[in-house]
Write a protein that holds these residues in place. Sequence first.
Motif, PDB file in Angstrom:
ATOM      1  N   UNK A   1       0.830  -1.213   0.000  1.00 45.67           N
ATOM      2  CA  UNK A   1       0.000   0.000   0.000  1.00 45.67           C
ATOM      3  C   UNK A   1       0.862   1.260   0.000  1.00 45.67           C
ATOM      4  N   UNK A   2       1.910   1.271   0.837  1.00 52.15           N
ATOM      5  CA  UNK A   2       2.780   2.445   0.898  1.00 52.15           C
ATOM      6  C   UNK A   2       3.509   2.656  -0.428  1.00 52.15           C
ATOM      7  N   UNK A   3       3.860   1.551  -1.087  1.00 51.74           N
ATOM      8  CA  UNK A   3       4.537   1.657  -2.375  1.00 51.74           C
ATOM      9  C   UNK A   3       3.610   2.278  -3.420  1.00 51.74           C
ATOM     10  N   UNK A   4       2.343   1.905  -3.386  1.00 51.04           N
ATOM     11  CA  UNK A   4       1.378   2.495  -4.317  1.00 51.04           C
ATOM     12  C   UNK A   4       1.271   4.007  -4.103  1.00 51.04           C
ATOM     13  N   UNK A   5       1.192   4.418  -2.869  1.00 45.16           N
ATOM     14  CA  UNK A   5       1.101   5.855  -2.568  1.00 45.16           C
ATOM     15  C   UNK A   5       2.326   6.595  -3.094  1.00 45.16           C
ATOM     16  N   UNK A   6       3.490   6.006  -2.883  1.00 45.87           N
ATOM     17  CA  UNK A   6       4.725   6.641  -3.350  1.00 45.87           C
ATOM     18  C   UNK A   6       4.743   6.766  -4.867  1.00 45.87           C
TER      19      UNK A   6
END
Length: 352
Positions: free
Chosen positions: A60-65
């Motif tokens: 999820x954090x990778x998608x946001x980045x």
Amino acid sequence: MDSSILRDYQKEAIKKVKDNHGRLLLNMPCGAGKSWTSIFLKYYYPFIQKVLVLCPSSIKAQWKQEINRIFPSDDVLILKGHYKYYNTDSIFLADWIVINHDILAEANPTSLMWCDVLSRIQFDLVIIDESHYISSPTALRTQAVQQIVKKIENRILLSGTPMSTNLENLYTQLNLVNPTMFTTEKEYKDRYCSYVIRKIHARGKTIRFKELLPPTQSQISKLKEKMKNDVYVVSKDVVYANLPETTYSTVPCSLPDGIDEEHYDWLRDEKDAKELKELFASQMESIGSQKINATVDFCKQLNDIDDRKVCIVAYNRSIVEELHNRLKSSSVIFYGGMKDSERQKAVSEFIN
């Protein structure tokens, strides 16, 4: 963000989405840039304003980045836990909402589930990453996704392995992309899945069950023809053909004295497995300790040149901890036995 950074097959995939009226299953291997392809849809089609991303919790954090690299000013909201902890306005006003599949149908103390909340929002596009996670029609997460996407016209599914080990798992994904492709699940299975009845005799009883057989070449060929407009496949050869040539750097080190002799002594004496394990572990730790200085220097030199990320794998945890201590704040440690929360924190720190 300049769209020229996209590769030809990514641009072709985006065009394919338009040709197929906003719906497509992207079957690309690891490293092909599936997420970038789907994020750039908003760049090419301005009518896409509000996007829902369903993905595994760990990325999820990778998608946001990645979203903010392309659209720095967009508001990206990562959802977790229960709906009652969120401000309703923040959910309805966010440009992008990112949530993991497995909490969509979790029971909520307020009687609402995330799938109920998200079903009330008008999204212009839904991106379902690792879509093979929703291959089982009876799974709660699959049913939650089906409920959410009913009002979403544009649907993109991403997977490197959409068929998993059999064609049976592909039906739900194809149905999300094109519900009219097959009248019923039974019709699909009758055409593309073959079963055999097996019997097990236990405690005086006979238990019968259906076992799925590997698909025939004819079944595979017919299904490929049937879904050719709804699935965009990119092979590894196409993806890896344009990647830069792999480079290797060798860090020289010497083995501790006597290791070769001890190894051959073991071969002659046929020591038991426990002794071999202890000997191997001590040898690996000794070898690893001699590489620490060179590895730390190598990483620091890379850090001075650019911001690339480096993954260092070591056999002994003591070596990993020593490297982490030497590299200080620029490193993240990850090892077996960590709590799930610590693992997620380490992954997020590494990504960011």
